[in-house]
Design a protein around this motif. Structure first.
Motif, PDB file in Angstrom:
ATOM      1  N   ASP A   1     -14.761 -19.537  33.638  1.00 31.13           N
ATOM      2  CA  ASP A   1     -13.849 -19.260  32.518  1.00 31.13           C
ATOM      3  C   ASP A   1     -13.772 -17.751  32.307  1.00 31.13           C
ATOM      4  N   GLY A   2     -12.730 -17.328  31.591  1.00 23.59           N
ATOM      5  CA  GLY A   2     -12.629 -15.946  31.149  1.00 23.59           C
ATOM      6  C   GLY A   2     -12.461 -14.934  32.261  1.00 23.59           C
ATOM      7  N   GLU A   3     -13.174 -13.798  32.131  1.00 25.35           N
ATOM      8  CA  GLU A   3     -13.034 -12.697  33.077  1.00 25.35           C
ATOM      9  C   GLU A   3     -13.509 -13.072  34.476  1.00 25.35           C
ATOM     10  N   LEU A   4     -14.557 -13.862  34.564  1.00 23.54           N
ATOM     11  CA  LEU A   4     -15.036 -14.289  35.874  1.00 23.54           C
ATOM     12  C   LEU A   4     -14.000 -15.166  36.578  1.00 23.54           C
ATOM     13  N   ALA A   5     -13.286 -15.976  35.822  1.00 25.42           N
ATOM     14  CA  ALA A   5     -12.230 -16.800  36.407  1.00 25.42           C
ATOM     15  C   ALA A   5     -11.102 -15.919  36.941  1.00 25.42           C
ATOM     16  N   ASP A   6     -10.741 -14.882  36.196  1.00 32.39           N
ATOM     17  CA  ASP A   6      -9.700 -13.960  36.661  1.00 32.39           C
ATOM     18  C   ASP A   6     -10.133 -13.233  37.922  1.00 32.39           C
ATOM     19  N   ALA A   7     -11.390 -12.809  37.964  1.00 34.24           N
ATOM     20  CA  ALA A   7     -11.898 -12.113  39.151  1.00 34.24           C
ATOM     21  C   ALA A   7     -11.900 -13.028  40.368  1.00 34.24           C
ATOM     22  N   ALA A   8     -12.298 -14.286  40.171  1.00 38.29           N
ATOM     23  CA  ALA A   8     -12.311 -15.243  41.278  1.00 38.29           C
ATOM     24  C   ALA A   8     -10.904 -15.551  41.761  1.00 38.29           C
ATOM     25  N   ARG A   9      -9.980 -15.670  40.824  1.00 35.67           N
ATOM     26  CA  ARG A   9      -8.585 -15.956  41.186  1.00 35.67           C
ATOM     27  C   ARG A   9      -7.988 -14.799  41.979  1.00 35.67           C
ATOM     28  N   ASN A  10      -8.286 -13.576  41.585  1.00 31.71           N
ATOM     29  CA  ASN A  10      -7.792 -12.405  42.305  1.00 31.71           C
ATOM     30  C   ASN A  10      -8.409 -12.293  43.699  1.00 31.71           C
ATOM     31  N   ALA A  11      -9.592 -12.873  43.865  1.00 27.10           N
ATOM     32  CA  ALA A  11     -10.255 -12.848  45.176  1.00 27.10           C
ATOM     33  C   ALA A  11      -9.758 -13.964  46.091  1.00 27.10           C
ATOM     34  N   GLY A  12      -8.829 -14.790  45.600  1.00 31.03           N
ATOM     35  CA  GLY A  12      -8.244 -15.832  46.445  1.00 31.03           C
ATOM     36  C   GLY A  12      -8.919 -17.181  46.352  1.00 31.03           C
ATOM     37  N   ALA A  13      -9.756 -17.388  45.345  1.00 25.86           N
ATOM     38  CA  ALA A  13     -10.458 -18.662  45.215  1.00 25.86           C
ATOM     39  C   ALA A  13      -9.641 -19.642  44.374  1.00 25.86           C
TER      40      ALA A  13
ATOM     41  N   PHE B   1     -23.514 -17.548  39.532  1.00 20.67           N
ATOM     42  CA  PHE B   1     -23.370 -16.115  39.261  1.00 20.67           C
ATOM     43  C   PHE B   1     -23.062 -15.865  37.787  1.00 20.67           C
ATOM     44  N   HIS B   2     -23.391 -14.641  37.369  1.00 20.93           N
ATOM     45  CA  HIS B   2     -23.049 -14.235  36.005  1.00 20.93           C
ATOM     46  C   HIS B   2     -22.346 -12.880  35.984  1.00 20.93           C
ATOM     47  N   MET B   3     -22.185 -12.240  37.162  1.00 23.26           N
ATOM     48  CA  MET B   3     -21.491 -10.963  37.249  1.00 23.26           C
ATOM     49  C   MET B   3     -20.311 -11.077  38.210  1.00 23.26           C
ATOM     50  N   SER B   4     -19.175 -10.495  37.831  1.00 23.23           N
ATOM     51  CA  SER B   4     -17.957 -10.623  38.632  1.00 23.23           C
ATOM     52  C   SER B   4     -18.090  -9.954  39.992  1.00 23.23           C
ATOM     53  N   VAL B   5     -18.842  -8.848  40.057  1.00 29.07           N
ATOM     54  CA  VAL B   5     -18.995  -8.136  41.335  1.00 29.07           C
ATOM     55  C   VAL B   5     -19.689  -9.017  42.362  1.00 29.07           C
ATOM     56  N   ASP B   6     -20.802  -9.640  41.966  1.00 33.61           N
ATOM     57  CA  ASP B   6     -21.529 -10.527  42.880  1.00 33.61           C
ATOM     58  C   ASP B   6     -20.682 -11.742  43.248  1.00 33.61           C
ATOM     59  N   LEU B   7     -19.925 -12.259  42.294  1.00 34.85           N
ATOM     60  CA  LEU B   7     -19.102 -13.435  42.535  1.00 34.85           C
ATOM     61  C   LEU B   7     -18.015 -13.137  43.567  1.00 34.85           C
ATOM     62  N   VAL B   8     -17.304 -12.044  43.414  1.00 34.51           N
ATOM     63  CA  VAL B   8     -16.235 -11.672  44.353  1.00 34.51           C
ATOM     64  C   VAL B   8     -16.808 -11.413  45.741  1.00 34.51           C
TER      65      VAL B   8
ATOM     66  N   LYS C   1     -19.473 -12.773  47.052  1.00 34.83           N
ATOM     67  CA  LYS C   1     -19.846 -14.058  47.647  1.00 34.83           C
ATOM     68  C   LYS C   1     -18.610 -14.831  48.104  1.00 34.83           C
ATOM     69  N   ILE C   2     -17.530 -14.787  47.341  1.00 39.25           N
ATOM     70  CA  ILE C   2     -16.286 -15.453  47.743  1.00 39.25           C
ATOM     71  C   ILE C   2     -15.785 -14.875  49.057  1.00 39.25           C
ATOM     72  N   ASP C   3     -15.793 -13.554  49.145  1.00 38.67           N
ATOM     73  CA  ASP C   3     -15.323 -12.888  50.359  1.00 38.67           C
ATOM     74  C   ASP C   3     -16.187 -13.250  51.556  1.00 38.67           C
ATOM     75  N   GLU C   4     -17.479 -13.421  51.327  1.00 33.77           N
ATOM     76  CA  GLU C   4     -18.390 -13.790  52.408  1.00 33.77           C
ATOM     77  C   GLU C   4     -18.161 -15.225  52.863  1.00 33.77           C
ATOM     78  N   LEU C   5     -18.000 -16.142  51.908  1.00 36.63           N
ATOM     79  CA  LEU C   5     -17.858 -17.553  52.249  1.00 36.63           C
ATOM     80  C   LEU C   5     -16.514 -17.873  52.895  1.00 36.63           C
ATOM     81  N   LYS C   6     -15.479 -17.099  52.567  1.00 35.57           N
ATOM     82  CA  LYS C   6     -14.145 -17.391  53.094  1.00 35.57           C
ATOM     83  C   LYS C   6     -14.096 -17.303  54.606  1.00 35.57           C
TER      84      LYS C   6
END
Length: 293
Positions: free
Chosen positions: A130-142, A198-205, A207-212
Motif C-alpha cells: 500500500d501507499g508509497e511502497l505500492a507506487d515504487a513497486a508499480r513504477n518498477a514494473g511489478a 520489505f519495509h523500504m522502497s529502495v530494497d523493494l525495487v 529485489k523486483i529488478d533482481e527477480l524479474k
C-alpha cells in the motif's frame, strides 16, 4: 466565406500530415532494407567462415565439428539475423560426467541471477503493498495488489481467472494478511525467511529488478543441462562472464555429491536451431576460469 476557407485550410493540414507520414514511413522502410542487406551480407560471410574452418582444420568428414568460442558467437549472431531478434537467447548445453559421484543425487531445480542478466522477457512479479511502497513497486514494473484488492485477487487466483506471478513480495504491514492465503499461494508465499518481505522502497525495487530476470535450470543425473546465458546482442565477454558464472554454480552444486564434476561437451545454440560445439581449447579456458573461482 470564412467557413469555406477554414475547411480548405483543414484539408490542406490533413494532406500535409499524410504527406509527412508517408515520408517518415518511406525513410523507415529504406532504413530497414539497408539494415537487412547488411545483416544478410554479414550472415553469408560468417557462414562461409564456419564452413571453411570445418573443412580446412577439421576435415570435411568430421562428424561433430568443434569451433573456437569467438567463431561460435559470430555464427550464432549471423544465423539469427534471418529474421533478427534483438532478444534471441544464447543457450548453453552442458554434458556432464557424473559417474564418479559417491553420494546419491536428486533432480534439483535451481534459479540463478546472472552478472549480465537483463535479456529476454522479464518475469511477472507480484507485490502486496500500500501507499508509497505500492507506487515504487508499480513504477518498477511489478503487479501491485493492495490490501483492499487482496481478497478478490486470491479468489480469482484460486479460480484461475488471473495468471499466477512467477514470484511474490510483501511489505511488513501486509505480510500477516498475505500469510492467511498461503494455501492459495503455496510455495510462492512471501516470508521473511526467504528475504521476500520489505519495509523500504529502495530494497523493494532492487529485489523486483533482481527477480524479474532470474533464470532457472534443472540438474538431472543422466541429462544435459540447458541454460540461457545471454542474447545475440550481448558482447562475447558478457556471454563469457555469464557462462563462467553458470558453470561455477553447477560445479559448487555437484561438489556436494562427493566428486568433482567433469564437463564432457559444451554447446552454444540459439532458438532457431543453430548449435555449435566448442573446441577443446575453448572448453579448457572455461574450466580454468571456473576452477579459479
Amino acid at each position: 466565406m470564412a467557413s469555406s476557407l477554414a475547411g480548405v485550410g483543414r484539408r490542406f493540414s490533413v494532406m500535409g500530415r499524410c504527406f509527412s507520414s508517408s515520408i517518415c514511413l518511406a525513410a523507415q522502410k529504406n532504413r530497414r532494407e539497408s539494415e537487412s542487406a547488411y545483416k544478410i551480407q554479414s550472415y553469408r560471410g560468417t557462414k562461409r567462415a564456419v564452413l571453411d574452418y570445418s573443412e580446412n582444420l577439421l576435415g570435411a568428414t568430421a562428424i561433430t565439428p568443434r569451433y573456437p568460442y569467438s567463431l561460435v558467437m559470430s555464427a550464432l549472431r549471423a544465423y539469427s539475423v534471418l529474421p533478427m531478434s534483438d532478444e534471441e537467447p544464447v543457450c548453453a548445453v552442458v554434458h556432464l560426467d557424473r559417474s564418479k559421484e559417491t553420494k546419491s543425487s536428486k533432480d534439483v531445480a535451481t534459479t540463478l541471477s546472472l552478472p549480465h542478466g537483463r535479456f529476454g522477457d522479464p518475469l511477472s512479479i507480484g507485490v502486496f503493498a500500500d501507499g508509497e511502497l505500492a507506487d515504487a513497486a508499480r513504477n518498477a514494473g511489478a503487479v501491485v495488489i493492495s490490501s483492499r484488492e487482496m481478497s478478490d485477487y486470491m479468489r480469482e487466483l484460486s479460480e484461475e481467472e488471473v495468471e499466477r506471478c512467477s514470484a511474490y513480495l510483501a511489505t511488513v504491514d501486509l505480510v500477516n494478511q498475505v500469510r492467511a492465503h498461503a494455501r492459495i499461494l503455496r510455495d510462492l508465499t512471501p516470508t521473511a525467511k526467504k528475504k521476500l518481505v520489505f519495509h523500504m522502497s529502495v530494497d523493494l525495487v532492487q529485489k523486483i529488478d533482481e527477480l524479474k530476470y532470474l533464470r532457472s535450470y534443472q540438474l538431472r543425473k543422466d541429462h544435459p543441462v540447458s541454460f540461457a546465458v545471454g542474447s545475440v546482442t550481448h558482447t562475447d565477454d558478457q556471454v563469457r562472464e555469464n557462462l563462467t558464472f553458470f558453470l561455477t554454480n553447477i560445479r559448487r552444486q555437484l561438489s556436494e555429491y562427493g566428486a568433482e564434476p567433469k564437463i564432457k561437451k559444451l554447446f552454444l545454440k540459439t532458438g532457431n536451431g543453430c548449435t555449435y560445439r566448442l573446441d577443446d581449447e575453448s572448453l579448457d579456458s572455461f574450466l580454468e576460469l571456473i576452477t579459479s573461482e
